[in-house]
Design an enzyme around this catalytic site. Sequence first.
Site: not given
Ligand code: HEM
Length: 452
Positions: A54, A127, A337
């Site tokens: 993202h 999402n 996160y």
């Molecule tokens: C239903 C599944 C998921 C959705 C809806 C989702 C949604 C999101 C969204 C919207 C962001 C961006 C947030 C922002 O704008 O700052 C994000 C960031 C991120 N997501 Fe997910 N995600 C999902 C699954 C996962 C999974 C399974 C992992 C890891 C196990 C993951 C790891 C991350 C990481 C590391 C970030 C960056 C966080 C940061 O640096 O602030 N996500 N995700």
Amino acid sequence: MPPDPNPGGGCAPAVPGNHSQTVGDDGPVLVQDGILHERLETFVHQKGIERAVHTKGYGALGTFQTYQSMREYTKAAFLQGAGRRTKVLVRFSLAVSNRGTPDTARNVHGFATRFYTDEGNFDIVGNHIPVFFIRDAMRFPETIAALSPSPQSNLADPGRFWDYLARTPEGTHMLTWLYSDVGTLASVRHMRGFGINTFVWVNAEGRRRYIKYHWIPLAGEEYLDRQQAGELAAKDPDAAARDLYDALANGEAVEYELCVQMMDPCDAQTLPFDPLDDTKVWSEESYPLIPVGKMTLDQNPEDYKTQVEQAAFSPANLVEGIELSADKMLQGRSFIYWDAQRRRLGPDFRGIPVNRQQGGWSPQKMVTSGQGLPVAGELVRADIQKPDDFTQAGERYRSLSADWQERLVDNIASELYLASQSAQECVLGYLSAADAGFGERVRARMEEYKQK
Ligand code: HEM
């Protein structure tokens, strides 16, 4: 017209601080010139670490107002009274992106909302598609790798995605969303948002209910077809970011309704699928959308970096009355996160202004899930009991109008015919398992592409 930066006239006003310290007019610059050093060092340090996923995003600020009290279902204080207002921040994003990824290229769009409640920060990190490719966070790194450029050529390589999908039958439902027109859009003002994972609301009596979140755009939904998306990507890679910014700058409010679906956890025993499986949706007939309130975005950030980029959203930012379920994806998300943010923003990321919360944060204030719930069992590493990978993919295909079906078939075929033979056969098998006609149509369309 922007204000004149030099109202006194003249093209190059003298700014004494703009010169390095030298030995005489022609001599070298001195190492002791701390001002020069600091200015250059600030420049090279100011670019922060990007998000792991993202990466490309844009944001807006506004207010959430409840329609009615949700007291019967949750203790969450900001949902107790009708008309209660809470400040919000939203960051929209492209799931697999770098800063130059075109907004209209096929992608999952992030929709992360922060509620600055009096009891602390509460985030819905969702999402724009209601399901995901996988149901266990263990495979998240593999998923993102499959959607990223080839590590060998550093070029986009669709073959990698189709090989991945061939080993991921549970991703068939997600494919029917991402490869429909929902996967290509020019305006986040016209897309839906979903919490995707299953959460838990707890009321004052301790009764727990499973919850799914939905954001409905009040301006209606609008998507692009593949050709329109490609043309717009070339004309304006930032089309969706610009659309949002310009609307807010012109004084147009951007509104979404928050609805929830609720389920009694006991229903898990009788349903043909697992309600903690994020590759599934819940029927809106059996679990109707209950309106909770309206979010109005009415302000652009004045400083993108500090007001949006530094925001540290997490599904684990909870308030009393809202918990995580045992959904295996959500459990993986519950810690990663904050791990990512300690690296990206530093150990004091919660002290950065955009992340501060009412009353400050301390581990004692953290809301943990399931307090008082009895849990027992053997340690296992196993798939869920009711995977049911294809039923909802078929239902989704059959629910589409003829022209949406036609474009879904064409979008898949236009890429799948380039994949390895074994991936083609696996994916066609999954599509046929969802709906025999769907598989046949994609196979026939692939033949047409191969003849071209
Ligand atoms: C239903 C599944 C998921 C959705 C809806 C989702 C949604 C999101 C969204 C919207 C962001 C961006 C947030 C922002 O704008 O700052 C994000 C960031 C991120 N997501 Fe997910 N995600 C999902 C699954 C996962 C999974 C399974 C992992 C890891 C196990 C993951 C790891 C991350 C990481 C590391 C970030 C960056 C966080 C940061 O640096 O602030 N996500 N995700």
